[in-house]
Scaffold this motif. Structure first.
Motif, PDB file in Angstrom:
ATOM      1  N   TYR A 105      29.842  34.827  53.289  1.00 58.36           N
ATOM      2  CA  TYR A 105      30.210  33.410  53.337  1.00 58.36           C
ATOM      3  C   TYR A 105      29.478  32.730  54.491  1.00 58.36           C
ATOM      4  O   TYR A 105      28.890  31.656  54.328  1.00 58.36           O
ATOM      5  CB  TYR A 105      31.722  33.289  53.496  1.00 58.36           C
ATOM      6  N   CYS A 106      29.503  33.335  55.660  1.00 60.13           N
ATOM      7  CA  CYS A 106      28.849  32.747  56.835  1.00 60.13           C
ATOM      8  C   CYS A 106      27.331  32.698  56.673  1.00 60.13           C
ATOM      9  O   CYS A 106      26.696  31.689  56.991  1.00 60.13           O
ATOM     10  CB  CYS A 106      29.204  33.532  58.099  1.00 60.13           C
ATOM     11  N   LEU A 107      26.737  33.776  56.168  1.00 59.82           N
ATOM     12  CA  LEU A 107      25.287  33.833  56.013  1.00 59.82           C
ATOM     13  C   LEU A 107      24.772  32.926  54.903  1.00 59.82           C
ATOM     14  O   LEU A 107      23.602  32.541  54.904  1.00 59.82           O
ATOM     15  CB  LEU A 107      24.848  35.278  55.757  1.00 59.82           C
ATOM     16  N   GLU A 108      25.627  32.576  53.969  1.00 61.20           N
ATOM     17  CA  GLU A 108      25.246  31.699  52.856  1.00 61.20           C
ATOM     18  C   GLU A 108      25.858  30.305  52.989  1.00 61.20           C
ATOM     19  O   GLU A 108      25.723  29.486  52.086  1.00 61.20           O
ATOM     20  CB  GLU A 108      25.697  32.316  51.527  1.00 61.20           C
ATOM     21  N   TYR A 109      26.507  30.021  54.088  1.00 63.27           N
ATOM     22  CA  TYR A 109      27.275  28.791  54.261  1.00 63.27           C
ATOM     23  C   TYR A 109      26.456  27.558  53.882  1.00 63.27           C
ATOM     24  O   TYR A 109      25.331  27.365  54.333  1.00 63.27           O
ATOM     25  CB  TYR A 109      27.772  28.667  55.700  1.00 63.27           C
ATOM     26  N   ALA A 110      27.045  26.734  53.020  1.00 60.55           N
ATOM     27  CA  ALA A 110      26.414  25.496  52.538  1.00 60.55           C
ATOM     28  C   ALA A 110      27.517  24.613  51.969  1.00 60.55           C
ATOM     29  O   ALA A 110      28.641  25.081  51.710  1.00 60.55           O
ATOM     30  CB  ALA A 110      25.394  25.819  51.452  1.00 60.55           C
TER      31      ALA A 110
END
Length: 181
Positions: A47-52
């Motif tokens: 979630y954090c690494l793909e946050y958008a």
């Protein structure tokens, strides 16, 4: 939320230098009784690494027709299908056909995960990337988990720096494309 699910809260300071994403997040994750700490933490890191804009957790291991995390645009169309663990080829095939981009974050041995997809039909397999972390990283991080958590996630040049409840860890975020046989 599944019966018997345990709620974990995370106050996250996110600094993804690679993508220019900086935010403060207050997240609540329902951990299904069959979900391991490693799965839950991998789901959170994905979630954090793909946050958008439009990113959301699904029901995790309880979701049968959705990935662990997905991103929708303002029209509701799925733009990113984000799997966690070792999804089967059928799920990847479906997700890749549905979304603009499909990725997998695993807490397992990436070579074994990719081997399970060998010879299977996966739509646009060459565009799917498998992400993994250094050996031992998730074991150390899960040891620091609590029901209420504070964490800082910093990413620069695919190096992830994690501070979780006072425990400081780092790992490279490994990327490996999958290949259709």
């Amino acid at each position: 939320m599944a019966a018997g699910a345990t709620i974990h809260t995370f106050d996250v300071q996110l600094a993804d230098v690679d993508r220019g994403v900086y935010d403060e997040l207050s997240l609540r994750l329902a951990r299904h009784p069959s979900e391991t700490d490693a799965y839950m933490l991998t789901r959170l890191l994905a979630y954090c690494l793909e946050y958008a804009d439009g990113i959301a957790f699904t029901e995790g291991v309880a979701a049968t027709d959705e990935p662990a995390v997905l991103v929708r645009d303002r029209t509701g169309r799925v733009t990113a299908w984000i799997e966690v663990g070792a999804p089967d080829a059928t799920r990847l095939h479906y997700g890749s056909k549905l979304a603009d981009r499909t990725v997998v974050y695993t807490y397992r041995d990436p070579a074994k995960v990719v081997a399970n997809w060998a010879g299977k039909t996966i739509h646009d397999a060459d565009a799917i990337v498998l992400h993994s972390f250094d050996a031992g990283f998730l074991d150390s991080a899960t040891a620091a988990l609590a029901r209420r958590n504070t964490m800082t996630v910093s990413i620069t040049e695919r190096q992830l720096y994690l501070e979780l409840n006072g425990t400081h860890l780092s790992t490279e975020v490994h990327e490996q494309p999958i290949r259709a046989a």
